[in-house]
Design an enzyme around this catalytic site. Structure first.
Site, PDB file in Angstrom:
ATOM      1  N   ALA A 161      14.905  20.693 -14.761  1.00 22.77           N
ATOM      2  CA  ALA A 161      15.278  21.221 -13.441  1.00 22.77           C
ATOM      3  C   ALA A 161      14.038  21.470 -12.595  1.00 22.77           C
ATOM      4  O   ALA A 161      13.844  22.544 -12.034  1.00 22.77           O
ATOM      5  CB  ALA A 161      16.079  22.511 -13.609  1.00 22.77           C
ATOM      6  N   VAL A 173      11.281  19.593  -9.555  1.00 22.38           N
ATOM      7  CA  VAL A 173      11.472  19.083  -8.194  1.00 22.38           C
ATOM      8  C   VAL A 173      12.195  17.734  -8.187  1.00 22.38           C
ATOM      9  O   VAL A 173      13.162  17.536  -7.441  1.00 22.38           O
ATOM     10  CB  VAL A 173      10.096  18.926  -7.504  1.00 22.38           C
ATOM     11  CG1 VAL A 173      10.274  18.575  -6.052  1.00 22.38           C
ATOM     12  CG2 VAL A 173       9.311  20.201  -7.632  1.00 22.38           C
ATOM     13  N   THR A 177       2.675   5.633  -5.248  1.00 19.39           N
ATOM     14  CA  THR A 177       3.980   6.119  -5.694  1.00 19.39           C
ATOM     15  C   THR A 177       4.736   6.763  -4.534  1.00 19.39           C
ATOM     16  O   THR A 177       5.923   6.503  -4.336  1.00 19.39           O
ATOM     17  CB  THR A 177       3.783   7.176  -6.815  1.00 19.39           C
ATOM     18  OG1 THR A 177       3.147   6.541  -7.922  1.00 19.39           O
ATOM     19  CG2 THR A 177       5.112   7.765  -7.262  1.00 19.39           C
ATOM     20  N   LEU A 180       0.844  -1.191   0.000  1.00 16.70           N
ATOM     21  CA  LEU A 180       0.000   0.000   0.000  1.00 16.70           C
ATOM     22  C   LEU A 180       0.886   1.251   0.000  1.00 16.70           C
ATOM     23  O   LEU A 180       2.087   1.178   0.241  1.00 16.70           O
ATOM     24  CB  LEU A 180      -0.902  -0.016   1.244  1.00 16.70           C
ATOM     25  CG  LEU A 180      -1.853  -1.217   1.356  1.00 16.70           C
ATOM     26  CD1 LEU A 180      -2.555  -1.221   2.713  1.00 16.70           C
ATOM     27  CD2 LEU A 180      -2.890  -1.193   0.237  1.00 16.70           C
ATOM     28  N   GLY A 181       0.287   2.413  -0.256  1.00 17.88           N
ATOM     29  CA  GLY A 181       1.053   3.671  -0.159  1.00 17.88           C
ATOM     30  C   GLY A 181       1.320   4.363  -1.487  1.00 17.88           C
ATOM     31  O   GLY A 181       1.803   5.491  -1.505  1.00 17.88           O
ATOM     32  N   THR A 239      10.897  15.218 -16.545  1.00 18.79           N
ATOM     33  CA  THR A 239      10.284  16.326 -17.283  1.00 18.79           C
ATOM     34  C   THR A 239       8.783  16.394 -17.024  1.00 18.79           C
ATOM     35  O   THR A 239       8.019  16.849 -17.862  1.00 18.79           O
ATOM     36  CB  THR A 239      10.556  16.185 -18.792  1.00 18.79           C
ATOM     37  OG1 THR A 239      10.238  14.853 -19.181  1.00 18.79           O
ATOM     38  CG2 THR A 239      12.000  16.467 -19.128  1.00 18.79           C
ATOM     39  N   GLY A 240       8.357  15.929 -15.866  1.00 18.84           N
ATOM     40  CA  GLY A 240       6.948  16.042 -15.508  1.00 18.84           C
ATOM     41  C   GLY A 240       6.239  14.699 -15.402  1.00 18.84           C
ATOM     42  O   GLY A 240       6.794  13.661 -15.770  1.00 18.84           O
ATOM     43  N   HIS A 248      13.877  31.441  21.303  1.00 18.49           N
ATOM     44  CA  HIS A 248      15.250  31.734  20.896  1.00 18.49           C
ATOM     45  C   HIS A 248      16.180  30.721  21.549  1.00 18.49           C
ATOM     46  O   HIS A 248      16.047  30.479  22.752  1.00 18.49           O
ATOM     47  CB  HIS A 248      15.639  33.146  21.352  1.00 18.49           C
ATOM     48  CG  HIS A 248      17.056  33.491  21.045  1.00 18.49           C
ATOM     49  ND1 HIS A 248      17.484  33.758  19.764  1.00 18.49           N
ATOM     50  CD2 HIS A 248      18.154  33.575  21.845  1.00 18.49           C
ATOM     51  CE1 HIS A 248      18.780  34.018  19.799  1.00 18.49           C
ATOM     52  NE2 HIS A 248      19.217  33.909  21.036  1.00 18.49           N
TER      53      HIS A 248
HETATM   54  P1  NAI Z   1       8.401  19.396 -13.164  1.00 19.96           P
HETATM   55  O1  NAI Z   1       7.194  19.702 -13.957  1.00 19.96           O
HETATM   56  O2  NAI Z   1       8.533  19.900 -11.764  1.00 19.96           O
HETATM   57  O3  NAI Z   1       9.710  19.893 -13.959  1.00 19.96           O
HETATM   58  C1  NAI Z   1      10.011  19.435 -15.239  1.00 19.96           C
HETATM   59  C2  NAI Z   1      11.057  20.332 -15.881  1.00 19.96           C
HETATM   60  O4  NAI Z   1      11.480  19.727 -17.100  1.00 19.96           O
HETATM   61  C3  NAI Z   1      10.559  21.720 -16.223  1.00 19.96           C
HETATM   62  O5  NAI Z   1      11.422  22.668 -15.681  1.00 19.96           O
HETATM   63  C4  NAI Z   1      10.562  21.721 -17.757  1.00 19.96           C
HETATM   64  O6  NAI Z   1      10.835  23.004 -18.295  1.00 19.96           O
HETATM   65  C5  NAI Z   1      11.686  20.741 -18.072  1.00 19.96           C
HETATM   66  N1  NAI Z   1      11.615  20.125 -19.414  1.00 19.96           N
HETATM   67  C6  NAI Z   1      10.522  19.588 -20.021  1.00 19.96           C
HETATM   68  N2  NAI Z   1      10.874  19.096 -21.243  1.00 19.96           N
HETATM   69  C7  NAI Z   1      12.188  19.314 -21.428  1.00 19.96           C
HETATM   70  C8  NAI Z   1      13.130  19.041 -22.468  1.00 19.96           C
HETATM   71  N3  NAI Z   1      12.767  18.408 -23.594  1.00 19.96           N
HETATM   72  N4  NAI Z   1      14.427  19.419 -22.311  1.00 19.96           N
HETATM   73  C9  NAI Z   1      14.816  20.056 -21.175  1.00 19.96           C
HETATM   74  N5  NAI Z   1      13.976  20.322 -20.147  1.00 19.96           N
HETATM   75  C10 NAI Z   1      12.676  19.966 -20.259  1.00 19.96           C
HETATM   76  O7  NAI Z   1       8.503  17.799 -13.223  1.00 19.96           O
HETATM   77  P2  NAI Z   1       9.174  16.714 -12.273  1.00 19.96           P
HETATM   78  O8  NAI Z   1      10.356  17.252 -11.560  1.00 19.96           O
HETATM   79  O9  NAI Z   1       9.324  15.523 -13.155  1.00 19.96           O
HETATM   80  O10 NAI Z   1       8.059  16.449 -11.178  1.00 19.96           O
HETATM   81  C11 NAI Z   1       6.783  15.934 -11.548  1.00 19.96           C
HETATM   82  C12 NAI Z   1       5.734  16.246 -10.506  1.00 19.96           C
HETATM   83  O11 NAI Z   1       6.028  15.565  -9.298  1.00 19.96           O
HETATM   84  C13 NAI Z   1       5.671  17.722 -10.194  1.00 19.96           C
HETATM   85  O12 NAI Z   1       4.322  18.119 -10.256  1.00 19.96           O
HETATM   86  C14 NAI Z   1       6.190  17.826  -8.787  1.00 19.96           C
HETATM   87  O13 NAI Z   1       5.538  18.844  -8.065  1.00 19.96           O
HETATM   88  C15 NAI Z   1       5.897  16.440  -8.205  1.00 19.96           C
HETATM   89  N6  NAI Z   1       6.880  16.130  -7.173  1.00 19.96           N
HETATM   90  C16 NAI Z   1       6.894  16.849  -6.005  1.00 19.96           C
HETATM   91  C17 NAI Z   1       7.851  16.609  -5.041  1.00 19.96           C
HETATM   92  C18 NAI Z   1       7.847  17.455  -3.815  1.00 19.96           C
HETATM   93  O14 NAI Z   1       6.861  18.102  -3.540  1.00 19.96           O
HETATM   94  N7  NAI Z   1       8.932  17.475  -3.039  1.00 19.96           N
HETATM   95  C19 NAI Z   1       8.880  15.599  -5.217  1.00 19.96           C
HETATM   96  C20 NAI Z   1       8.803  14.929  -6.473  1.00 19.96           C
HETATM   97  C21 NAI Z   1       7.829  15.182  -7.392  1.00 19.96           C
END
Ligand code: NAI
Length: 462
Positions: A177, A179, A39, A36-37, A267-268, A441
């Site tokens: 670049a 998260v 991704t 469970l849990g 990349t998302g 503090h």
């Molecule tokens: P993201 O959407 O945060 O970043 C993807 C980056 O890839 C963007 O900066 C985009 O411009 C770049 N990109 C896209 N296509 C490209 C290309 N062809 N060449 C170069 N750069 C390109 O996606 P990420 O990091 O994969 O995360 C996915 C989801 O998971 C996000 O919604 C994030 O919020 C969530 N997540 C949140 C975490 C947290 O809250 N700590 C941890 C891990 C994931």
């Protein structure tokens, strides 16, 4: 007959199930993974935090121990053991959810579900009946054209593969670049890999406050990460276990390549709804493939709801949890509500980066008159004692009413500090309310109060 069947046992689904059971409903949860849990617990938030913690400890041993008189620390990395620590962390948490299911008399229906018609959930050959169904099936990594992920081979990987590499690579290219790229990239940078991040935009972490973006990138560069900005990745190939990534520079259209032991594609993510039979059921979807819901998470089909990454909004575990609790309340005939204006975001690098509410750019674009209170951690005694005096707290308040509109923190424990601002925002507090609240503090939380003071008469230690 169940009152509710939840499809998916990630943070959205399992929280929804527990709340519904607490409200007296008979609940089943369909989950096809072995644990469970979802991704988050299995291949996301939790295992990545284990690796971030371990690699942070290594960094402390190498960079800061001697400064504190802790001499001759020679720390070697046993990657197999680090992986076991990660696996045990995951197991402890997934077993915890199993325990909570038993405690709340929730049935775990093992397998993958489809919805042949409203009120019915099919798992294998069995059809279960349910008065209500909640789709909480989460998301999966988006594919990138020209780049084929093969987690088993371990050279071009997504976040799942990057959490379980066979060995620590000498070099790594991170595509994107965001998260995931920055969290996992910094894990491997601290473990000794040469990490290059290739990003399409001119800024990292799109959507974040611009000042934080700049400071964050500077700090990551200082930690040894390299950034190629304004570069669109076109393709990647593997020869003799080495990957070559081709990208096109936006400024002059020039084509360039870079090679590495491992390529992380981050990349998302996209909603994961395949196999549910939503098309045939007639569930309305958005253009981008999310399940369309109304303000009560109801889909276009009566009795079928959806939450979390499967619906529009930030793809965050805690957003899914909140929706899970709220939709359970709605189904039980109560009033479920999520305040989407106060959902924090945290990046668990060192330093941590956290935000809530409006960025400076969003506030200004919206035509609001704002004031900004900024306080550097360099003025915070506790942060300095921990060698974490870099970064700042930036509080944004309405210029006329002093109401807090947003907060952006880069620095020690940012992911925890942000929550006092969240609570303040939930109560419609002013910056002055925070500034007048006594903070112990020496704590790093004093930096938040100082930023609030800076919105008014001025910070004390700046
Ligand atoms: P993201 O959407 O945060 O970043 C993807 C980056 O890839 C963007 O900066 C985009 O411009 C770049 N990109 C896209 N296509 C490209 C290309 N062809 N060449 C170069 N750069 C390109 O996606 P990420 O990091 O994969 O995360 C996915 C989801 O998971 C996000 O919604 C994030 O919020 C969530 N997540 C949140 C975490 C947290 O809250 N700590 C941890 C891990 C994931």
């Amino acid at each position: 007959m169940y009152d509710l069947i939840v499809i998916g046992a990630g943070p959205g689904g399992y929280v929804c199930a527990i709340r519904a059971a607490q409200l007296g409903l008979k609940v089943g949860v369909v989950e096809g993974r072995e644990a469970l849990g979802g991704t988050c617990l299995n291949v996301g938030c939790i295992p990545s935090k284990a690796l971030l913690h371990a690699s942070h400890m290594l960094h402390e041993a190498h960079e800061n121990f001697e400064k504190m008189g802790l001499m001759n620390a020679h720390v070697d990395v046993d990657w197999t053991k680090m992986q076991s620590y990660k696996a045990e962390t995951v197991l402890g948490n997934t077993k915890g959810i199993e325990f909570l299911f038993k405690k709340n008399k929730i049935d775990w229906i093992k397998g993958w579900a489809s919805i042949p018609e409203a009120g019915k959930v099919k798992v294998g050959d069995t059809v279960h009946e349910a008065k209500n169904i909640v789709i909480a099936t989460g998301s999966s990594p988006s594919p990138l054209k020209g780049v084929e992920v093969d987690n088993a081979a371990g050279t071009i990987v997504d976040s799942t593969g990057a959490l379980a590499l066979a060995a620590i690579p000498k070099s790594m290219v991170v595509i994107g670049a965001g998260v995931i790229g920055l969290e996992l990239g910094s894990v491997y940078a601290r473990l000794g890999a040469e990490v290059t991040v290739v990003e399409y935009l001119d800024v990292i972490t799109p959507g974040m406050d611009a000042e934080v973006q700049k400071q964050f990138q500077k700090m990551l560069v200082k930690q040894g990460m390299t950034f190629v900005m304004g570069a669109a990745v076109q393709s990647a190939s593997v020869t003799d276990g080495q990957a070559t990534v081709s990208y096109k520079m936006k400024k002059d259209d020039s084509e360039q390549t870079i090679t590495a032991d491992v390529v992380l594609v981050s990349t998302g993510r996209r909603p994961h709804v395949e196999g549910l039979g939503l098309d045939a059921l007639g569930v309305a979807m958005t253009d981008r493939g999310f399940v369309k819901v109304d303000s009560h998470w109801a889909t276009s089909v009566k009795g079928v709801y959806a939450i979390g990454d499967a619906v529009p909004g930030p793809m965050l575990a805690h957003k899914a949890e909140d929706e899970g609790m709220a939709v359970a309340e709605v189904i039980a005939g109560k009033h479920g509500h999520v305040n989407y204006g106060v959902i924090p975001g945290v990046i668990y690098t060192t330093p941590e980066v956290a935000n809530v509410g409006l960025t400076e750019e969003q506030a200004k674009d919206g035509g609001r008159k704002i004031k900004i209170g900024k306080f550097p951690f360099m003025g915070n005694a506790r942060a300095k004692a921990q060698f974490q005096g870099e970064g700042f707290v930036k509080l944004i308040a309405d210029a006329e009413t002093d109401r807090i509109l947003g907060c952006h923190i880069i620095g020690p424990s940012a992911g925890d500090l942000i929550h006092e601002v969240c609570v303040a925002m939930e109560f419609g507090a002013s910056a002055e309310d925070l500034a007048l609240t006594c903070h112990a503090h020496p704590t790093v939380s004093e930096a938040v109060r100082e930023a609030a003071l800076a919105c008014g008469g001025g910070a004390i230690h700046a």
